[in-house]
Design a protein around this motif. Sequence first.
Motif, mmCIF file in Angstrom:
data_model
loop_
_atom_site.group_PDB
_atom_site.id
_atom_site.type_symbol
_atom_site.label_atom_id
_atom_site.label_comp_id
_atom_site.label_asym_id
_atom_site.label_seq_id
_atom_site.Cartn_x
_atom_site.Cartn_y
_atom_site.Cartn_z
ATOM 1 N N LEU A 60 0.852 -1.583 0.370
ATOM 2 C CA LEU A 60 -0.261 -0.059 0.216
ATOM 3 C C LEU A 60 0.783 1.368 -0.095
ATOM 4 C CD1 LEU A 60 -2.589 -1.192 2.545
ATOM 5 C CD2 LEU A 60 -3.240 -0.584 -0.187
ATOM 6 N N VAL A 61 1.726 1.201 0.810
ATOM 7 C CA VAL A 61 2.933 2.265 0.867
ATOM 8 C C VAL A 61 3.322 2.852 -1.107
ATOM 9 C CG1 VAL A 61 4.805 3.438 2.019
ATOM 10 C CG2 VAL A 61 2.984 2.755 3.101
ATOM 11 N N LYS A 62 3.705 1.717 -0.869
ATOM 12 C CA LYS A 62 4.192 1.701 -2.644
ATOM 13 C C LYS A 62 2.938 2.674 -3.915
ATOM 14 C CE LYS A 62 6.335 -1.105 -6.877
ATOM 15 N NZ LYS A 62 5.456 -0.413 -6.963
ATOM 16 N N GLY A 63 2.082 1.616 -3.630
ATOM 17 C CA GLY A 63 1.222 1.564 -4.484
ATOM 18 C C GLY A 63 0.066 2.885 -4.672
ATOM 19 N N LEU A 64 -0.101 3.804 -3.477
ATOM 20 C CA LEU A 64 -1.206 4.476 -2.543
ATOM 21 C C LEU A 64 -0.407 5.987 -3.043
ATOM 22 C CD1 LEU A 64 -2.247 3.495 0.538
ATOM 23 C CD2 LEU A 64 -3.687 4.541 -1.683
ATOM 24 N N PRO A 65 0.772 6.067 -3.513
ATOM 25 C CA PRO A 65 1.048 7.294 -3.744
ATOM 26 C C PRO A 65 1.243 7.448 -5.407
ATOM 27 C CG PRO A 65 2.156 6.578 -2.099
ATOM 28 C CD PRO A 65 1.187 5.564 -2.622
ATOM 29 N N GLU A 66 1.347 6.948 -5.910
ATOM 30 C CA GLU A 66 0.901 6.373 -7.597
ATOM 31 C C GLU A 66 -0.801 7.198 -8.222
ATOM 32 O OE1 GLU A 66 2.085 2.343 -8.636
ATOM 33 O OE2 GLU A 66 4.929 2.953 -7.741
ATOM 34 N N ILE A 67 -1.422 7.080 -7.156
ATOM 35 C CA ILE A 67 -3.019 7.317 -7.569
ATOM 36 C C ILE A 67 -3.332 8.878 -7.267
ATOM 37 C CG2 ILE A 67 -5.046 7.072 -6.820
ATOM 38 C CD1 ILE A 67 -4.400 3.684 -5.785
ATOM 39 N N ASN A 76 -0.332 11.577 -5.053
ATOM 40 C CA ASN A 76 1.063 11.752 -4.372
ATOM 41 C C ASN A 76 1.004 12.204 -3.190
ATOM 42 O OD1 ASN A 76 3.959 11.049 -4.096
ATOM 43 N ND2 ASN A 76 4.085 13.506 -5.840
ATOM 44 N N CYS A 77 0.515 11.722 -2.127
ATOM 45 C CA CYS A 77 0.480 11.669 -0.639
ATOM 46 C C CYS A 77 1.223 10.553 -0.141
ATOM 47 C CB CYS A 77 -0.908 12.137 -0.125
ATOM 48 S SG CYS A 77 -1.602 13.140 -1.161
ATOM 49 N N LEU A 103 4.163 12.463 10.937
ATOM 50 C CA LEU A 103 2.858 12.533 9.325
ATOM 51 C C LEU A 103 2.423 13.406 9.233
ATOM 52 C CD1 LEU A 103 3.725 8.779 7.996
ATOM 53 C CD2 LEU A 103 4.404 11.175 6.802
ATOM 54 N N LEU A 104 1.034 13.031 10.296
ATOM 55 C CA LEU A 104 0.051 14.156 10.772
ATOM 56 C C LEU A 104 -0.096 15.468 10.730
ATOM 57 C CD1 LEU A 104 -2.175 11.856 13.665
ATOM 58 C CD2 LEU A 104 -2.488 13.031 10.679
ATOM 59 N N GLU A 105 1.443 15.532 11.390
ATOM 60 C CA GLU A 105 1.506 17.270 12.148
ATOM 61 C C GLU A 105 2.239 17.853 10.485
ATOM 62 O OE1 GLU A 105 4.324 19.733 14.361
ATOM 63 O OE2 GLU A 105 4.521 17.335 14.762
ATOM 64 N N GLU A 106 2.933 17.346 9.898
ATOM 65 C CA GLU A 106 3.649 17.770 8.489
ATOM 66 C C GLU A 106 3.137 17.919 7.118
ATOM 67 O OE1 GLU A 106 7.036 15.339 8.207
ATOM 68 O OE2 GLU A 106 7.837 17.286 10.064
ATOM 69 N N ASN A 107 1.462 16.940 7.214
ATOM 70 C CA ASN A 107 0.832 16.660 6.026
ATOM 71 C C ASN A 107 -0.428 16.843 6.104
ATOM 72 O OD1 ASN A 107 2.813 15.132 4.376
ATOM 73 N ND2 ASN A 107 3.777 14.311 6.134
ATOM 74 N N PRO A 108 -1.321 18.394 6.511
ATOM 75 C CA PRO A 108 -2.325 18.353 6.341
ATOM 76 C C PRO A 108 -3.633 18.135 5.491
ATOM 77 C CG PRO A 108 -1.555 20.171 7.029
ATOM 78 C CD PRO A 108 -0.705 19.619 6.789
ATOM 79 N N ASP A 109 -2.770 18.592 3.804
ATOM 80 C CA ASP A 109 -3.064 18.656 2.905
ATOM 81 C C ASP A 109 -3.795 17.954 2.617
ATOM 82 O OD1 ASP A 109 -3.678 21.884 3.567
ATOM 83 O OD2 ASP A 109 -1.116 21.936 2.392
ATOM 84 N N GLY A 110 -2.430 16.788 2.918
ATOM 85 C CA GLY A 110 -3.385 15.042 2.243
ATOM 86 C C GLY A 110 -2.237 14.126 3.096
ATOM 87 N N LEU A 111 -3.083 13.375 2.998
ATOM 88 C CA LEU A 111 -2.770 12.487 4.204
ATOM 89 C C LEU A 111 -2.827 11.177 3.322
ATOM 90 C CD1 LEU A 111 0.211 11.158 5.737
ATOM 91 C CD2 LEU A 111 -1.723 11.773 7.922
ATOM 92 N N TRP A 112 -2.335 9.636 2.730
ATOM 93 C CA TRP A 112 -3.346 8.454 3.529
ATOM 94 C C TRP A 112 -3.331 7.843 4.570
ATOM 95 C CZ3 TRP A 112 -5.743 7.209 -0.947
ATOM 96 C CH2 TRP A 112 -5.525 7.567 -2.081
ATOM 97 N N ILE A 113 -4.220 7.299 5.131
ATOM 98 C CA ILE A 113 -4.172 6.430 6.561
ATOM 99 C C ILE A 113 -4.869 5.131 5.864
ATOM 100 C CG2 ILE A 113 -5.350 6.274 8.770
ATOM 101 C CD1 ILE A 113 -4.095 8.930 8.132
#
Length: 265
Positions: free
Chosen positions: A51-58, A60-61, A76-86
Motif C-alpha cells: 500500500l505504501v508503494k501503490g497509493l502515492p501512484e494514485i 501523491n501523498c 506524518l499527521l503534523e507535516e501533511n494536513p493537506d493530504g495523507l493516506w491512512i
Amino acid sequence: MSDLELLTRICDLARDVAAREVMPRFLKVAGGRKHDGSTFTEADLASQVALVKGLPEIVNCPVLGEEMTTAEQLELLEENPDGLWIVDPIDGTTNFIHGLPYFAISIALMRQGRSALGVVYLPVLDECYYAAAGQGAWCNGEPLPLIAPDIQTGDGVAIVETKHLTGRLPNRVVTVAPFASLRNFGASTIDWCFLAAGRVDIMLHGSQKLWDYAAGALIAEEAGCQLATLNLDDYWADRVMARSAIAARTAALFGPWRDWVRLNR
C-alpha cells in the motif's frame, strides 16, 4: 481525475494487495505481538509495504500505516494536513490469525483532518465498500445502504465494542441497553461498513485508532448514518488518534441511542 475515478483505482489496489499479499497467507501464518500488546503477522507487514508503494501512484501523498511507530505517525499527521493516506493493512488481525473470515484492508485519504475518500475491502466476502465526501457510498457498485428496515431502537441490532468503554457503560450495555440483539465482529472497519449497509442498526465504540475509523466513518456518513462521539456531537472534531463513536443508520435511531449512551456513562 475525479474522486470517483480515484475510488476505482483505490478499490483495484485493495483487491490486488489482498490477492497478492493477504489471502495467500490466510490460515498459514502465525501472529506476533507489538510493543502495545496488539497482534500482527507478516501479512500485515506485506500488505502495508504494498500500500505504501501503490497509493502515492494514485494521489501523491505520504502514507500513515498502523504498522508504523507512534512517533512516525504523529510526524506524518503534523507535516501533511493537506493530504495523507491512512491505512490499516489488515483490520481484524486476531480474526485473521484464528481463521475467522472478518478482516479487511482499509484505506482513506484525509485532508484538513477529515476523510475525503474511503475504501474498505473484505477479501473473504469479496465486498468492497467505498465513499467520497459529499458524493455517496457504495458496495460493489450498489448504493448504500443495501438494507433499510423500518424499526425502532428497541428492535434494533447493535454492534458494540466494550473494550475501551469506562464507567457504568460496559455493564449497562449488556444488561439494560435499549436494543434487541448485540453483535461484535472484531474489526472496527467492518463494523462501520455493516452499519452503512444496514446489516446492523446502531453502534458504540469506546475508542478507535485513526486507521480504524478514517475510511469506515466516511462510508457510514455518506450512506446516511448519523455519527457522534461520547463527548461531542461533531464526530470529526474529536481527538484524532483515539476517537470514540456513537452511531446509528438513521436520524430517528440516532437521537435516542446517543442520549441513552451519554446518560448511562
